[in-house]
Design a protein around this motif. Structure first.
Motif, mmCIF file in Angstrom:
data_model
loop_
_atom_site.group_PDB
_atom_site.id
_atom_site.type_symbol
_atom_site.label_atom_id
_atom_site.label_comp_id
_atom_site.label_asym_id
_atom_site.label_seq_id
_atom_site.Cartn_x
_atom_site.Cartn_y
_atom_site.Cartn_z
ATOM 1 N N THR A 3 27.010 -27.395 22.369
ATOM 2 C CA THR A 3 26.743 -26.604 21.164
ATOM 3 C C THR A 3 26.462 -25.131 21.462
ATOM 4 O O THR A 3 26.086 -24.378 20.574
ATOM 5 N N LYS A 48 32.154 -22.395 15.945
ATOM 6 C CA LYS A 48 30.758 -22.693 15.610
ATOM 7 C C LYS A 48 30.658 -23.413 14.272
ATOM 8 O O LYS A 48 29.783 -24.259 14.063
ATOM 9 N N ILE A 80 30.638 -27.260 14.057
ATOM 10 C CA ILE A 80 29.519 -27.981 14.652
ATOM 11 C C ILE A 80 28.304 -28.002 13.732
ATOM 12 O O ILE A 80 27.908 -26.980 13.171
ATOM 13 N N VAL A 82 24.229 -29.312 14.107
ATOM 14 C CA VAL A 82 23.292 -29.707 15.160
ATOM 15 C C VAL A 82 21.969 -30.144 14.553
ATOM 16 O O VAL A 82 21.375 -29.430 13.740
ATOM 17 N N PHE A 90 26.019 -33.302 15.919
ATOM 18 C CA PHE A 90 25.308 -33.647 17.137
ATOM 19 C C PHE A 90 23.864 -34.003 16.784
ATOM 20 O O PHE A 90 23.169 -33.222 16.125
#
Length: 302
Positions: free
Chosen positions: A68, A93, A96, A98, A175
């Motif tokens: 990440t 980015k 993703i 997180v 994630f």
């Protein structure tokens, strides 16, 4: 060693899981003289739920931080859909989402306000942002609490808020680092159902780290075992268990001994030959797989 074990059901034939989303090659991370991640290679397929399973300190969180962009690899390559990952590239980015191990909500702000601030960071504005807040709260079942301070939520509700916050910009992969840590058993079960819902309804790939065996077993399409910074084996839960035997005899001698069998009938036949030695038959777990390969129990690390 990086051994791949397949099950009868090939993940490549699953319509949802048919392409590589992330490819990791020879990934290594050193901290001074210690090696946290040691030359690992793996792929994450589009649409799957993949669990990194291993003890605390195995390198799971370090790998997520590299994937990440929070820290840089010492060496190796990370690519997203064939493109080398550059943390400064906005388009990558945005792929993703997180969710950190610990909830990092602003406790004084309401649920809606926490989502609003996060949306601004992703350059969401106006109707788009307002609709994303409404949709996120509804998806998590938190609409009736939207004006409540985040600090007054239960542990499970806080975790849900952190997760839907990470989904606001519709990432392709989510994630999660130890997503159920600190939750009670009921809240953990609800969280696993919630993650499955995200994967199916949002068509979002999920990559999670955990040291909870049952979490990986119930949730994941594929499991990757990691220990001391190295990947030791990967495969489906059923494939890994079939590899060592679907049934196990726990033989209680001075030290516990285990014998594995392909079916219950063979295990039962062996039991009958052991006489008066205390012994029990049960189905093999992923914990047994880890012990069989490493000689150490996961729980002995935590």
């Amino acid at each position: 060693m990086n051994m791949r074990i397949s099950d009868e059901v090939d993940l490549e034939s699953d319509v949802r899981i048919n392409k590589s989303l992330i490819d990791v090659k020879s990934l290594t991370r050193r901290f001074d003289k210690s090696i946290a991640v040691d030359d690992v290679n793996f792929s994450i397929r589009q649409g799957e739920i993949c669990a990194f399973l291993g003890p605390n300190g195995a390198g799971k969180t370090t790998i997520i931080k590299m994937l990440t962009g929070l820290i840089s690899p010492t060496s190796g390559q990370i690519s997203y859909q064939g493109k080398n990952y550059d943390p400064g590239q906005i388009s990558l980015k945005k792929m993703i989402g997180v969710v950190p191990q610990h909830n990092n909500l602003d406790k004084e702000l309401s649920l809606a306000e926490n989502l609003y601030v996060h949306g601004l960071l992703y350059k969401m504005r106006g109707k788009q942002l307002n609709q994303a807040i409404v949709d996120s709260l509804e998806f998590a079942g938190l609409t009736e609490h939207k004006d409540r301070p985040a600090g007054k939520l239960s542990g499970g509700m806080k975790r849900k808020l952190v997760i839907v916050r990470a989904l606001m910009h519709n990432p392709k992969i989510l994630f999660l680092d130890e997503p159920t840590v600190g939750l009670d058993p009921l809240a953990r079960r609800k969280m696993l159902s919630f993650l499955t819902k995200i994967n199916r309804e949002r068509e979002c790939t999920i990559f999670l780290t955990t040291h909870y065996i049952e979490e990986a077993e119930k949730l994941s399409d594929r499991v990757i075992f990691i220990d001391q910074g190295k990947i030791i084996v990967e495969g489906t839960s059923q494939g890994l268990k079939k590899h060592i035997g679907r049934f196990v005899l726990d033989i209680e001698k001075e030290e516990l001994e285990q014998e594995f069998f392909a079916d219950r009938e063979r295990a039962q036949a062996r039991l009958m030959k052991l006489g008066n030695i205390p012994v029990s038959i049960r189905e093999t777990t992923l914990e047994d797989v880890f012990v069989h390969i490493t000689g150490t129990r996961l729980n002995s690390y935590v």
